[in-house]
Enzyme design. Structure first.
Site, PDB file in Angstrom:
ATOM      1  N   HIS A 167       5.434 -21.106 -19.337  1.00  0.00           N
ATOM      2  CA  HIS A 167       6.521 -21.775 -20.068  1.00  0.00           C
ATOM      3  C   HIS A 167       7.904 -21.308 -19.629  1.00  0.00           C
ATOM      4  O   HIS A 167       8.904 -21.927 -19.965  1.00  0.00           O
ATOM      5  CB  HIS A 167       6.360 -21.537 -21.577  1.00  0.00           C
ATOM      6  CG  HIS A 167       5.181 -22.265 -22.153  1.00  0.00           C
ATOM      7  ND1 HIS A 167       5.315 -23.408 -22.901  1.00  0.00           N
ATOM      8  CD2 HIS A 167       3.852 -22.038 -22.067  1.00  0.00           C
ATOM      9  CE1 HIS A 167       4.115 -23.845 -23.255  1.00  0.00           C
ATOM     10  NE2 HIS A 167       3.206 -23.021 -22.765  1.00  0.00           N
ATOM     11  N   ASP A 376      16.558 -20.788 -18.078  1.00  0.00           N
ATOM     12  CA  ASP A 376      15.635 -21.239 -19.124  1.00  0.00           C
ATOM     13  C   ASP A 376      14.505 -22.028 -18.466  1.00  0.00           C
ATOM     14  O   ASP A 376      14.766 -22.829 -17.567  1.00  0.00           O
ATOM     15  CB  ASP A 376      16.391 -22.162 -20.105  1.00  0.00           C
ATOM     16  CG  ASP A 376      15.910 -22.006 -21.539  1.00  0.00           C
ATOM     17  OD1 ASP A 376      14.720 -21.708 -21.728  1.00  0.00           O
ATOM     18  OD2 ASP A 376      16.732 -22.191 -22.455  1.00  0.00           O
TER      19      ASP A 376
HETATM   20  P1  ADQ Z   1      12.255 -20.832 -26.206  1.00  0.00           P
HETATM   21  O1  ADQ Z   1      12.902 -19.799 -25.342  1.00  0.00           O
HETATM   22  O2  ADQ Z   1      11.976 -20.415 -27.595  1.00  0.00           O
HETATM   23  O3  ADQ Z   1      10.912 -21.402 -25.539  1.00  0.00           O
HETATM   24  P2  ADQ Z   1      13.371 -23.628 -26.460  1.00  0.00           P
HETATM   25  O4  ADQ Z   1      12.691 -24.425 -25.435  1.00  0.00           O
HETATM   26  O5  ADQ Z   1      14.804 -23.964 -26.638  1.00  0.00           O
HETATM   27  O6  ADQ Z   1      13.314 -22.065 -26.179  1.00  0.00           O
HETATM   28  O7  ADQ Z   1      12.627 -23.855 -27.836  1.00  0.00           O
HETATM   29  C1  ADQ Z   1      13.167 -23.371 -29.026  1.00  0.00           C
HETATM   30  C2  ADQ Z   1      12.526 -24.076 -30.216  1.00  0.00           C
HETATM   31  O8  ADQ Z   1      12.890 -23.373 -31.402  1.00  0.00           O
HETATM   32  C3  ADQ Z   1      13.025 -25.516 -30.372  1.00  0.00           C
HETATM   33  O9  ADQ Z   1      11.954 -26.340 -30.713  1.00  0.00           O
HETATM   34  C4  ADQ Z   1      14.059 -25.431 -31.519  1.00  0.00           C
HETATM   35  O10 ADQ Z   1      14.083 -26.571 -32.345  1.00  0.00           O
HETATM   36  C5  ADQ Z   1      13.546 -24.241 -32.311  1.00  0.00           C
HETATM   37  N1  ADQ Z   1      14.689 -23.503 -32.933  1.00  0.00           N
HETATM   38  C6  ADQ Z   1      15.743 -22.960 -32.290  1.00  0.00           C
HETATM   39  N2  ADQ Z   1      16.583 -22.395 -33.189  1.00  0.00           N
HETATM   40  C7  ADQ Z   1      16.048 -22.601 -34.402  1.00  0.00           C
HETATM   41  C8  ADQ Z   1      16.431 -22.242 -35.748  1.00  0.00           C
HETATM   42  N3  ADQ Z   1      17.557 -21.576 -36.026  1.00  0.00           N
HETATM   43  N4  ADQ Z   1      15.613 -22.618 -36.744  1.00  0.00           N
HETATM   44  C9  ADQ Z   1      14.477 -23.296 -36.491  1.00  0.00           C
HETATM   45  N5  ADQ Z   1      14.062 -23.643 -35.263  1.00  0.00           N
HETATM   46  C10 ADQ Z   1      14.825 -23.289 -34.225  1.00  0.00           C
HETATM   47  C11 ADQ Z   1      10.148 -21.118 -24.349  1.00  0.00           C
HETATM   48  C12 ADQ Z   1      10.917 -21.133 -23.036  1.00  0.00           C
HETATM   49  C13 ADQ Z   1      11.634 -22.467 -22.869  1.00  0.00           C
HETATM   50  C14 ADQ Z   1      10.620 -23.614 -22.956  1.00  0.00           C
HETATM   51  C15 ADQ Z   1       9.742 -23.471 -24.181  1.00  0.00           C
HETATM   52  C16 ADQ Z   1       8.591 -24.476 -24.182  1.00  0.00           C
HETATM   53  O11 ADQ Z   1      11.857 -20.072 -22.989  1.00  0.00           O
HETATM   54  O12 ADQ Z   1      12.327 -22.525 -21.638  1.00  0.00           O
HETATM   55  O13 ADQ Z   1      11.319 -24.835 -23.026  1.00  0.00           O
HETATM   56  O14 ADQ Z   1       9.164 -22.167 -24.270  1.00  0.00           O
HETATM   57  O15 ADQ Z   1       7.861 -24.397 -23.009  1.00  0.00           O
END
Ligand code: ADQ
Length: 474
Positions: A167, A376
């Site tokens: 991921h 990311d």
């Molecule tokens: P993350 O690094 O966690 O994931 P991201 O892809 O942005 O990053 O996903 C974050 C998730 O958390 C989103 O679904 C968002 O809605 C949720 N979120 C963020 N802030 C929040 C808050 N304050 N309250 C509730 N929910 C919140 C890792 C990798 C990424 C990759 C994903 C999936 O680092 O690059 O996209 O896995 O593979």
């Protein structure tokens, strides 16, 4: 050895965490509920249909829980001791691999005890999977915490079809080569029939390393490990439940919440929004400084503009994350006290987690969404914004270094290290004429609606069967 039966799971997901959380109901009984998340939502129907099992840690150390049935599939907990949580999870996974795989934006720590623990825990996951999987089952291993599992599992159960998905980014060889255990990790991944990455450059980095560090013949994307096994590397950009997010954002509940939120922010004309896990890879320092300077220079106006930044608490037991939290608090405090007025501040900063409805409400009110990580794997927030924002001309300022930038190449792309460039682009995104914003928006919507989380899972699993039966991909 146990006799395998027809009812043994034929589709298994192996991930560091289980997709369930424990809670206590009104009568004081301890129960499990599904924790929300794209991966679980996408895979649950398949798990139910195929008699699936999910193998992972419950999230609490030193607790042994027997496997149980939940929502039509089997949940198989893997126990971790407190020391393993420190060494395998917080240590090797989050303080060695995480920074190393994200361009070394923070210095990766290398400790031999952490590595030993990582290997031990990977072994436990592999053994548990080998014990419960049905004959010839398909196993999908997830993410950087479990990179040794594919080869360990293949050794124990050569009858299985094994897929692996990373991921986070896979780094260029110059960085990966620092890792004292680089050969073991490459061998671990090569145990899978199909290794999936977020972007083509991740797959290329991996194949380049295989060529350089092993003697296995490589035929385009396919590595010939021995006469019985080959491993294929390819990109499968992950996505979100696009329809689900869109419907949520269009619900009356979310619309009402969005209005309330706007009101609480003082009904500004422009709302810039950032939503991230509080992590040093997300580029929060640079983003907040850039927006702060725009307010200081009067290019953003306190009268009609607010920047709402939400940071989700994350890895609070790791020192670097505690330091980052203090730094961000300080930075926001300084900007608000210097630029703000009594009763009006430029940055509304929240350090907390929110339900999905509130997230959708924030996406609705964001005239400009700021997604500017230093690196990311994908970044789902960018895609969620495109799925949720109403109207025809949202504006996404997106880092070139997020995996999402490949698909969302009509976003306002920025280099997050270039503060002046980022400032200019934010102002442009806010002020571009409607036709320009609308053109970009349409292009991004098309991309997001054309690749949902279901498409992603289906494509990966179809290809996995194909590489297993035909030996490669066209
Ligand atoms: P993350 O690094 O966690 O994931 P991201 O892809 O942005 O990053 O996903 C974050 C998730 O958390 C989103 O679904 C968002 O809605 C949720 N979120 C963020 N802030 C929040 C808050 N304050 N309250 C509730 N929910 C919140 C890792 C990798 C990424 C990759 C994903 C999936 O680092 O690059 O996209 O896995 O593979």
């Amino acid at each position: 050895m146990k006799q395998r039966t027809q009812s043994d799971p034929s589709f298994l997901v192996v991930a560091n965490r289980l997709p369930v959380d424990r809670f206590t109901d009104e009568s004081g009984n301890s129960c499990w509920r599904t924790s929300p998340g794209g991966l679980v939502t996408a895979l649950e129907p398949l798990m139910r249909h195929k008699g699936g099992a999910w193998i992972g840690w419950i999230g609490v150390p030193d607790e042994s829980v027997d496997m149980f049935q939940h929502d039509g599939y089997t949940v198989v907990p893997v126990e971790l001791s407190e020391q393993e949580v420190e060494e395998y999870y917080e240590g090797f996974s989050n303080d060695t691999l995480w920074p190393l795989y994200h361009d070394s934006v923070a210095f990766p720590s290398y400790h031999r005890e952490w590595w030993d623990s990582y290997r031990r825990v990977n072994e436990r996951f592999a053994e548990t999977t080998a014990r419960v999987a049905g004959e010839g089952a398909t196993v999908w291993v997830q993410d950087y915490q479990l990179q040794l599992v594919p080869a360990m599992l293949r050794k124990l159960r050569p009858d299985l079809t094994i897929g692996f998905f990373l991921h986070i980014p896979f780094p260029p060889e110059e960085l990966f080569e620092q890792l004292p255990w680089r050969r073991e990790i490459i061998e671990g991944l090569l145990g899978a029939d199909l290794v999936g990455f977020q972007t083509p450059s991740g797959a290329l980095n991996f194949l380049r390393l295989v060529r350089r560090r092993t003697d296995y013949p490589v035929d385009r994307r396919r590595v010939i490990v021995d006469e019985n096994h080959s491993s294929t590397a390819r990109a499968y950009p992950i996505s979100i439940d696009v329809e689900g997010f869109h419907a949520l954002a269009e619900s009356d509940e979310v619309k009402a919440e969005a209005e309330k939120l706007l009101e609480e922010l003082g009904n500004p004309k422009n709302v810039l929004v950032g939503v991230d896990r509080l992590d040093y890879t997300k580029g929060l320092r640079q983003r907040i400084r850039a927006v702060g300077e725009l307010f200081e220079e009067g290019k953003l106006n306190l009268e009609d503009t607010v920047f709402l930044q939400v940071a989700t608490p994350s890895r609070e037991d790791v020192e670097q994350y505690r330091v980052l939290r203090d730094e961000i608090d300080l930075l926001v405090g300084r900007i608000n006290s210097e630029v703000g007025e009594v009763g009006r501040t430029p940055i509304a900063y929240q350090y907390q987690s929110y339900p999905r409805t509130t997230m959708a409400a924030m996406y609705r009110i964001a005239s400009v969404m700021l997604v500017t990580p230093l690196r990311d794997g994908m970044n789902l927030v960018a895609k969620e914004y495109v799925a949720c924002h109403p109207g025809r001309a949202g504006a996404l300022v997106l880092s070139e270094f997020a995996g999402a930038a490949r698909e969302l190449n009509r976003a306002y792309l920025v280099n997050p290290y270039d503060l002046d460039g980022m400032k200019e682009t934010i102002v442009r995104a806010l002020n571009d004429p409607y036709p320009e914003r609308a053109k970009r928006w349409r292009a991004m919507q098309r991309k997001v609606w054309n690749n949902t989380i279901d498409d992603w899972a289906r494509k990966f699993l179809d290809d996995l069967q194909k590489v297993k039966s035909e030996g490669g991909l066209a």
